[in-house]
Design a protein around this motif. Structure first.
Motif, PDB file in Angstrom:
ATOM      1  N   UNK A   1      -6.341   2.310   5.391  1.00  0.00           N
ATOM      2  CA  UNK A   1      -6.101   3.749   5.314  1.00  0.00           C
ATOM      3  C   UNK A   1      -4.671   4.110   4.909  1.00  0.00           C
ATOM      4  N   UNK A   2      -3.975   3.181   4.259  1.00  0.00           N
ATOM      5  CA  UNK A   2      -2.633   3.484   3.768  1.00  0.00           C
ATOM      6  C   UNK A   2      -2.687   4.330   2.506  1.00  0.00           C
TER       7      UNK A   2
ATOM      8  N   UNK B   1      -8.890  -1.157  -6.336  1.00  0.00           N
ATOM      9  CA  UNK B   1      -9.677  -0.750  -7.498  1.00  0.00           C
ATOM     10  C   UNK B   1      -9.072  -1.348  -8.767  1.00  0.00           C
ATOM     11  N   UNK B   2      -7.743  -1.338  -8.834  1.00  0.00           N
ATOM     12  CA  UNK B   2      -7.060  -1.860 -10.010  1.00  0.00           C
ATOM     13  C   UNK B   2      -7.315  -3.362 -10.154  1.00  0.00           C
ATOM     14  N   UNK B   3      -7.195  -4.059  -9.010  1.00  0.00           N
ATOM     15  CA  UNK B   3      -7.377  -5.526  -9.014  1.00  0.00           C
ATOM     16  C   UNK B   3      -8.816  -5.907  -9.405  1.00  0.00           C
ATOM     17  N   UNK B   4      -9.777  -5.193  -8.821  1.00  0.00           N
ATOM     18  CA  UNK B   4     -11.189  -5.513  -9.092  1.00  0.00           C
ATOM     19  C   UNK B   4     -11.528  -5.188 -10.551  1.00  0.00           C
ATOM     20  N   UNK B   5     -10.965  -4.088 -11.047  1.00  0.00           N
ATOM     21  CA  UNK B   5     -11.233  -3.702 -12.442  1.00  0.00           C
ATOM     22  C   UNK B   5     -10.690  -4.762 -13.403  1.00  0.00           C
ATOM     23  N   UNK B   6      -9.463  -5.240 -13.126  1.00  0.00           N
ATOM     24  CA  UNK B   6      -8.864  -6.272 -13.988  1.00  0.00           C
ATOM     25  C   UNK B   6      -9.746  -7.522 -13.985  1.00  0.00           C
TER      26      UNK B   6
ATOM     27  N   UNK C   1       0.809  -1.209   0.000  1.00  0.00           N
ATOM     28  CA  UNK C   1       0.000   0.000   0.000  1.00  0.00           C
ATOM     29  C   UNK C   1       0.848   1.267   0.000  1.00  0.00           C
ATOM     30  N   UNK C   2       2.156   1.083  -0.226  1.00  0.00           N
ATOM     31  CA  UNK C   2       3.037   2.242  -0.347  1.00  0.00           C
ATOM     32  C   UNK C   2       3.328   2.490  -1.824  1.00  0.00           C
ATOM     33  N   UNK C   3       3.420   3.785  -2.213  1.00  0.00           N
ATOM     34  CA  UNK C   3       3.617   4.100  -3.634  1.00  0.00           C
ATOM     35  C   UNK C   3       5.078   3.899  -4.066  1.00  0.00           C
TER      36      UNK C   3
ATOM     37  N   UNK D   1      -6.389   2.445  -4.402  1.00  0.00           N
ATOM     38  CA  UNK D   1      -5.897   2.310  -5.768  1.00  0.00           C
ATOM     39  C   UNK D   1      -5.587   0.844  -6.089  1.00  0.00           C
ATOM     40  N   UNK D   2      -4.908   0.164  -5.168  1.00  0.00           N
ATOM     41  CA  UNK D   2      -4.537  -1.240  -5.413  1.00  0.00           C
ATOM     42  C   UNK D   2      -5.778  -2.114  -5.609  1.00  0.00           C
TER      43      UNK D   2
END
Lengths: 332, 95
Positions: A294-295, A303-308, A132-134, A300-301
Motif C-alpha cells: 500500500x505504498x 506493473x512496469x516490471x511485469x509489462x517489461x 515504493x517511494x516516488x 506502478x513498480x
C-alpha cells in the motif's frame, strides 16, 4: 542496492520461524563450519530452513536491485547535465549487475532465476520498501544516493562476512560499487545545497522526504523482528536492525552538517553518555503498509516490471530459437 | 508463450596483470556469444580484465565435499614431495 528480510507483523510469517520443536537437528558439519567462522558452500550440508531463509533473502535482495532501477531510471532522460546523465546511467547499469550477481548467488542454493522472477511478479516475494517511494525532483537522485545507498552500505558491509559463501562474495563486489553510488549522491546534494536558493530548497525537500523511509530500510525494531535471532545464530546477520540503524544515523548526521542540510527530526541530538545520536520515534506503521503493497508506487513498480517481462517474451523466444539453430550447425 | 530456458554460464576473467583466469561469477544467456557479451558488461565494467571465458555450468564436474578428506589426503602423507623435506649440507649453494 538493498536487501533485507522482514515481513509486516500480521503478514504471513516466513517458514523458518516455525517452533524449534519441529525443526530437524542441524547437521554436525554445518555447525562446525559456523563455530569456526567458516563459509558454508553450495554443496555442503545445511539445514533446510537455513537454505530457505537464504533463498528468500538473496532473491528479495536481487529483486530490490531490479525494481530499484525504476525510481532512478525515471530521471535519466531529464538529468540536468550530460555528466550527471552519464553517471546516472552507469549507476543504473551497476544495479542491473548487482541483481545478476545476487540471482546467481541464489541459484547456487538450487533454485532457478526464472522461478524467482515469477514469484516476484505474482507477489509471493518482496523487494525493498524504499523503492515504493516516488522520485519527484532531480534532488531525489542525490537523496537516494546519499541516504538510500548509504543505508544499503551499512547493511551490506556485514553481509560480506555472511556465513553463506556465495552471498558473502557477491556482497564484496556489490559494496565496492555501492560506494560510488553513495558518493555521487552526496555530490549531487552538495552541489545543489551550495547553488541557488531554489536548488538548496530542492535538496532539503528531497532529504526531508527520504530520511524516515531510509531509517525504515533497516527493518522493524529488535523487539518486533521475529527472524533476527535465527539469522544471527546462523551467521547470516551479524548485527541487529537497531544496531545498524544507529550506526547509520551516527555516520549520517555529521555528513548532513557538511552538506548544510537538516534532517527532519527535531529530537535528533548527540547523547554524550551513550556516545550516539538519539533520534525521534519511527512510525513503523508506514513501513508495514508499504510492505503490504500500500505504498505510493507499489502498483506502478510491479506493473512496469511485469509489462517489461511480458512484452519481452518474443525477444527471449527469438534468442532461444537462434541459439537452438546455431547449436545444430555446431553439431552438424 | 512459455518462457524459453536460458542456460547458466560460469564466467572466468584474466586480469590485466593476472597470470590465470579466475572464476568471477555466473550468468544466464541463450548462447555462448550472448554470455560473452553480457559477461563483458557485467564483470569487466571497471577494467577488471583483458580475457574472458564462459563455460556452460552443465559442463563442470565438481569434487564432492563429503569425500574431501579422502580425495585430497595423498598430498598430506607425501611430505617428500616438498623440497624442504630434504637435508642439504652446509655450504651448498644454488640447490
Amino acid at each position: 542496492m538493498y536487501g533485507n528480510d522482514f515481513t509486516a507483523p500480521d503478514g504471513p510469517r516466513p517458514a523458518p520461524s516455525a517452533g524449534p520443536g519441529d525443526a530437524p537437528p542441524e547437521p554436525a558439519s554445518f555447525l562446525a563450519v559456523l563455530a569456526e567462522g567458516g563459509r558454508v558452500e553450495p554443496r555442503d550440508e545445511m539445514p533446510e530452513a537455513y537454505r530457505r531463509t537464504l533463498v528468500r533473502q538473496i532473491a528479495q535482495h536481487a529483486h530490490s536491485e531490479i525494481i530499484g532501477m525504476q525510481p532512478e531510471g525515471n530521471w535519466i532522460s531529464r538529468a540536468p547535465s550530460l555528466r550527471r546523465k552519464g553517471i546516472l546511467m552507469a549507476k543504473v547499469q551497476d544495479e542491473a549487475g548487482h541483481g545478476l550477481y545476487l540471482y546467481a548467488a541464489a541459484e547456487t542454493l538450487g533454485v532457478d532465476r526464472a522461478d524467482l522472477l515469477d514469484q516476484l511478479h505474482d507477489g509471493r516475494q518482496k523487494y525493498s520498501s524504499i523503492f515504493n517511494y516516488p522520485t519527484l525532483t532531480w534532488a531525489d537522485m542525490g537523496a537516494i544516493g546519499w541516504l538510500v545507498d548509504g543505508a544499503a552500505i551499512v547493511n551490506q558491509v556485514p553481509l560480506c562476512r555472511c556465513s553463506f559463501g556465495p552471498y558473502a562474495r557477491a556482497m564484496v563486489r556489490v559494496c565496492k560499487e555501492e560506494s560510488f553510488h553513495q558518493r555521487q549522491g552526496f555530490e549531487i546534494l552538495h552541489t545543489l545545497s551550495h547553488g541557488t536558493p531554489a536548488q538548496k530548497a530542492m535538496a532539503q525537500d528531497a532529504v526531508d522526504r527520504y530520511w524516515w523511509p531510509s531509517l525504515m530500510m533497516f527493518g522493524p525494531p529488535d523487539d518486533d523482528s521475529p527472524n533476527s535471532a535465527k539469522s544471527m545464530a546462523w551467521g547470516i546477520k551479524r548485527f541487529s536492525n537497531d544496531e545498524l540503524r544507529q550506526r547509520f544515523i551516527d555516520m549520517t548526521v555529521p555528513q548532513a552538517e557538511v552538506l548544510g542540510l537538516t534532517l527532519p527530526d527535531p529530537d535528533l541530538r548527540w547523547n554524550e553518555e551513550r556516545g550516539h545520536y538519539d533520534h525521534g520515534p519511527i512510525d513503523f506503521t508506514e513501513l508495514f503498509e508499504v510492505i503490504k503493497g500500500n505504498g505510493p508506487c507499489n502498483k506502478e513498480r510491479m506493473a512496469h516490471r511485469v509489462r517489461a517481462h511480458e512484452d519481452g517474451a518474443w525477444v527471449r523466444g527469438a534468442a532461444a530459437a537462434y541459439a537452438a539453430k546455431h547449436e545444430q550447425e555446431h553439431v552438424a | 508463450m512459455s518462457t524459453p530456458r536460458e542456460p547458466l554460464w560460469e564466467v572466468f576473467v584474466r586480469s590485466r596483470r593476472g597470470l590465470n583466469h579466475v572464476h568471477v561469477g555466473s550468468l544466464h544467456a541463450p548462447d555462448a556469444e550472448m554470455a560473452l557479451r553480457n559477461a563483458r558488461d557485467v564483470y569487466t565494467r571497471r577494467q577488471e580484465g583483458v580475457s574472458l571465458w564462459v563455460v556452460p555450468a552443465a559442463a563442470i564436474t565438481a569434487s564432492s565435499p563429503e569425500e574431501r578428506d579422502a580425495f585430497f589426503d595423498p598430498a598430506a602423507d607425501k611430505i617428500y614431495r616438498h623440497p624442504t623435506f630434504y637435508d642439504v649440507p652446509e655450504g651448498v649453494e644454488h640447490l
